[in-house]
Design an enzyme around this catalytic site. Structure first.
Site, short mmCIF file in Angstrom:
data_model
loop_
_atom_site.label_atom_id
_atom_site.label_comp_id
_atom_site.label_asym_id
_atom_site.label_seq_id
_atom_site.Cartn_x
_atom_site.Cartn_y
_atom_site.Cartn_z
N CYS A 130 0.85 -1.20 0.00
CA CYS A 130 0.00 0.00 0.00
C CYS A 130 0.88 1.24 0.00
O CYS A 130 1.98 1.22 0.55
CB CYS A 130 -0.85 0.05 1.25
SG CYS A 130 -1.82 -1.42 1.48
N LYS A 165 3.56 -9.95 3.55
CA LYS A 165 3.29 -10.27 2.14
C LYS A 165 4.08 -9.33 1.24
O LYS A 165 3.91 -8.10 1.29
CB LYS A 165 1.80 -10.15 1.86
CG LYS A 165 1.44 -10.51 0.42
CD LYS A 165 -0.04 -10.70 0.26
CE LYS A 165 -0.43 -11.07 -1.15
NZ LYS A 165 -1.87 -11.29 -1.29
N GLY A 244 -0.68 -17.19 -9.72
CA GLY A 244 -1.05 -17.96 -10.89
C GLY A 244 -1.29 -19.44 -10.64
O GLY A 244 -1.39 -20.21 -11.59
N GLY A 265 -5.55 -17.65 -5.57
CA GLY A 265 -6.32 -16.41 -5.64
C GLY A 265 -7.27 -16.41 -6.81
O GLY A 265 -8.37 -16.97 -6.75
#
Ligand code: FMN
Length: 307
Positions: A130, A165, A244, A265
């Site tokens: 972020c 992360k 992926g 995801g």
């Protein structure tokens, strides 16, 4: 769940190494009618900020031939509403819950964690991709020192599982991984989305609500796999790999590259049962190879035949 799938990070046991990735599984409960939630060893929530966030203007997701571009802008209900909506739900949840925290300042990260620390959650995944408003909009992950300072403060604030992360977009992934470990993370997870864009050639405008967004799905797998490999060779803490993953064989590649657990995801959007499918594939693979636990695959990549 088959004993062969059990893995551990620190003192925590997971029934399977397959985790639902942040932003692709809501707060978990939304999927309860169509998925056995305990097919996942854990779920990671949508990114949580202190105050509610409306998110970016639509369209927020576009498909490309080989993946998704999203521009969600961390839309979420904010911490107070999160507590109101999910505190009871998570008391009796069928799998571990990890809260993804996406904040713009160190203080915001710490405030979110302080408010939800009493909840029945396993721990936190810090989304350091972020923009950090205190450094003029630079991302926390743009500089290993900024990442280190943040993780160190969060480490002091909680004894729950702390996962950092990593973003693939900015600095050297090995430096970022090392900074996260040195600051006290229990594990690192990677990769977050790559930056990508898509242009409507009739109008000349972006096909999503911002000029660019986060790119995920099958196209990023080879790059993600290489970063997971690099990170796993750099740190001693567990690495949670993603990017992926679309099948059981994709998952095994990540374990071989050094991941202790994996997250899925974008693939959940196409196949909400994907955790079930991946678990089955891993079980069959272990049987076929005469192995007794998935952890025996971790880091078994042999390099090139020519070396
Ligand atoms: C629609 C969407 C929303 C996402 N929201 C978040 C988020 O809130 N926080 C975060 O750390 N990652 C978020 N991500 C990134 C994913 O958790 C994951 O890191 C990335 O998509 C790569 O994995 P995949 O290729 O399996 O999708 C989001 C991804 C997508 C597609």
């Amino acid at each position: 769940m088959n004993e062969k799938l059990k893995v551990k990070i620190g003192n925590t046991e997971f029934a399977t190494p397959v985790i639902a990735a942040s932003g692709t599984f809501g707060f978990g409960i939304e999927y309860a009618d169509i998925v056995n939630l305990d097919d996942f060893g854990a779920i990671v929530t949508k990114g949580l900020s202190l105050l509610p966030k409306e998110g970016n203007p639509p369209p927020r997701i576009v498909e490309t031939p080989c993946g998704l571009i999203n521009s969600i802008g961390l839309a979420n209900p904010g911490t107070d509403e999160f507590i109101k909506n999910y505190e009871e739900t998570y008391r009796v949840f069928p799998t571990h819950v990890i809260v993804n925290v996406g904040a713009e300042t160190e203080n915001e990260f710490l405030s979110v964690i302080k408010k939800i620390e009493h909840m029945n959650i396993l721990g936190y995944e810090l989304n350091i991709s972020c923009p950090n408003v205190e450094t003029g909009g630079m991302m926390f992950s743009e500089d290993p020192n900024t990442a280190f300072a943040l993780v160190k403060k969060v480490r002091k604030a909680t004894e729950k599982l702390l996962i950092t992360k990593l973003s693939p977009n900015f600095c050297n992934i090995r430096e970022l991984a090392r900074a996260s470990e040195d600051a006290g993370s229990d594990a690192i997870s990677l990769v977050n989305t790559f930056l990508g864009m898509s242009i409507d050639i009739e109008t000349g405008y972006s096909r999503i609500g911002k000029p660019f967004g986060g790119f995920s799905g099958p196209a990023i797998k080879p790059m993600a796999l290489k970063m997971v490999y690099e990170a796993a060779r750099t740190v001693n803490i567990p690495v949670i790999g993603m990017g992926g993953i679309n099948s059981g064989s994709d998952a095994i590649e990540f374990f071989m590259a050094g991941a202790s657990m994996i997250q899925v995801g974008s693939a959940i959007f196409r196949n909400p049962q994907i955790a079930f499918d991946i678990n089955n594939f891993i079980e069959q693979y272990l049987d076929r190879k005469g192995l007794s636990n998935v952890s025996e695959i971790i880091g078994t990549f042999k390099g090139s035949k020519n070396e």
